[in-house]
Design an enzyme around this catalytic site. Structure first.
Site, PDB file in Angstrom:
ATOM      1  N   VAL A  33       1.096  -1.318  -0.098  1.00 25.51           N
ATOM      2  CA  VAL A  33      -0.017   0.112   0.168  1.00 25.51           C
ATOM      3  C   VAL A  33       0.849   1.380   0.019  1.00 25.51           C
ATOM      4  O   VAL A  33       0.649   2.072  -0.704  1.00 25.51           O
ATOM      5  CB  VAL A  33      -0.914   0.012   1.360  1.00 25.51           C
ATOM      6  CG1 VAL A  33      -1.803   1.414   1.167  1.00 25.51           C
ATOM      7  CG2 VAL A  33      -1.869  -1.182   1.129  1.00 25.51           C
ATOM      8  N   PRO A  53      10.789   0.078   9.345  1.00 29.02           N
ATOM      9  CA  PRO A  53      11.942  -0.821   9.606  1.00 29.02           C
ATOM     10  C   PRO A  53      12.362  -1.381   8.292  1.00 29.02           C
ATOM     11  O   PRO A  53      11.672  -1.625   7.710  1.00 29.02           O
ATOM     12  CB  PRO A  53      11.445  -1.662  10.706  1.00 29.02           C
ATOM     13  CG  PRO A  53      10.263  -1.016  11.544  1.00 29.02           C
ATOM     14  CD  PRO A  53       9.820  -0.135  10.341  1.00 29.02           C
ATOM     15  N   GLY A  56      10.405  -4.322   6.843  1.00 30.27           N
ATOM     16  CA  GLY A  56       8.984  -4.197   6.349  1.00 30.27           C
ATOM     17  C   GLY A  56       8.945  -3.624   4.996  1.00 30.27           C
ATOM     18  O   GLY A  56       7.887  -3.531   4.700  1.00 30.27           O
ATOM     19  N   ASP A 116      -7.122   2.317   4.976  1.00 33.81           N
ATOM     20  CA  ASP A 116      -8.081   1.590   5.243  1.00 33.81           C
ATOM     21  C   ASP A 116      -8.811   1.677   6.283  1.00 33.81           C
ATOM     22  O   ASP A 116      -9.421   0.794   6.964  1.00 33.81           O
ATOM     23  CB  ASP A 116      -7.625   0.000   5.172  1.00 33.81           C
ATOM     24  CG  ASP A 116      -8.552  -1.323   4.910  1.00 33.81           C
ATOM     25  OD1 ASP A 116      -9.471  -0.980   4.140  1.00 33.81           O
ATOM     26  OD2 ASP A 116      -8.494  -2.168   5.433  1.00 33.81           O
TER      27      ASP A 116
END
Length: 247
Positions: A33, A53, A56, A116
């Site tokens: 996203v 991080p 990720g 979201d």
């Protein structure tokens, strides 16, 4: 009783073309996203800082960082990351952390989009069709992003293939017109004349206009006439042409 003016339909969003060129945008998160958000913001010429991080990061975000298209901070979000920021986009799988970031943004009056979580968004991302300077956005106000994508594709499929080039040429003509008639009080006349050009010229005409065509066409601005492109080119080819459109 129905009035003469448009009826109000609440529950919508104010859809704007937000100019964020050279503004500082903070992206919290580095997944899929976030990658999509980064592309949208880079296309608007903003400056981006990504906070996430390194473990990720997905491949696309890592690529943007490697290419130095964005600034990067290898850690989780900290409140100080909001200093000097104009917009915040979060895309992390941590609802509690996202809500906390949104609250901090509200305190600092920074526009934010929490991925979201429609209630915690000051604005939404729509599905966008891009063809050069032309951008068309479809928004479902957070109700159905996938459906917005389907509607956008249907709209795009019905557009002329040369619409983007036509828009670009109109933009060039407008810039030239502002040099010919720069005064503020000329504004209404400029708008009216440009409207007539857009209405009278086909998309093919607009796409094929050269700079020489534009310069000749601008000679008709003061009397407020709009000759056909064929007439413009006749005058270009023969300075002695004395048809009814000649100034």
């Amino acid at each position: 009783m129905k009035g003469p003016y448009p009826e109000i339909q609440g529950g919508g969003s104010l859809i704007l073309a937000w100019q964020i060129r050279n503004k500082r945008v903070l992206v919290v998160g580095g997944g899929e996203v976030a990658a999509g958000r980064i592309v949208n913001v880079l296309n608007a010429d903003a400056k981006i800082t990504v906070v996430s991080p390194r473990e990720g990061l997905n491949d696309e975000v890592a690529y943007r960082i490697e290419q130095k298209q964005v600034d990067y901070v290898d850690r989780k979000f900290e409140p100080s990351d909001l200093d000097g920021v104009d917009m915040v986009l979060t895309a992390v799988d941590d609802p509690e952390a996202s809500s906390q970031i949104y609250k901090l943004c509200k305190e600092k009056r920074i526009a934010a989009n929490i991925a979201d979580v429609p209630p915690e968004c000051d604005f939404y991302f729509g599905s966008v069709h891009r063809d050069g300077p032309l951008q068309i956005m479809v928004s479902t106000n957070g109700n159905g992003p996938k459906l917005a994508n389907i509607v956008r594709r249907q709209i795009a499929a019905g557009l002329p293939h040369n619409i983007g080039a036509a828009v670009q040429r109109v933009g060039m003509l407008r810039k030239k017109l502002r040099k010919v008639a720069p005064n503020i009080d000329e504004g209404p006349k400029r708008m009216q004349w440009m409207s007539r050009v857009c209405e009278q010229y086909s998309l093919d005409d607009l796409c094929s206009m050269t700079e020489e065509d534009m310069e000749m066409l601008l000679g008709f601005y003061k009397p407020g006439t709009v000759p056909s492109l064929e007439e413009v080119r006749l005058q270009e080819a023969d300075g002695a042409y004395d048809g009814p459109f000649l100034i």
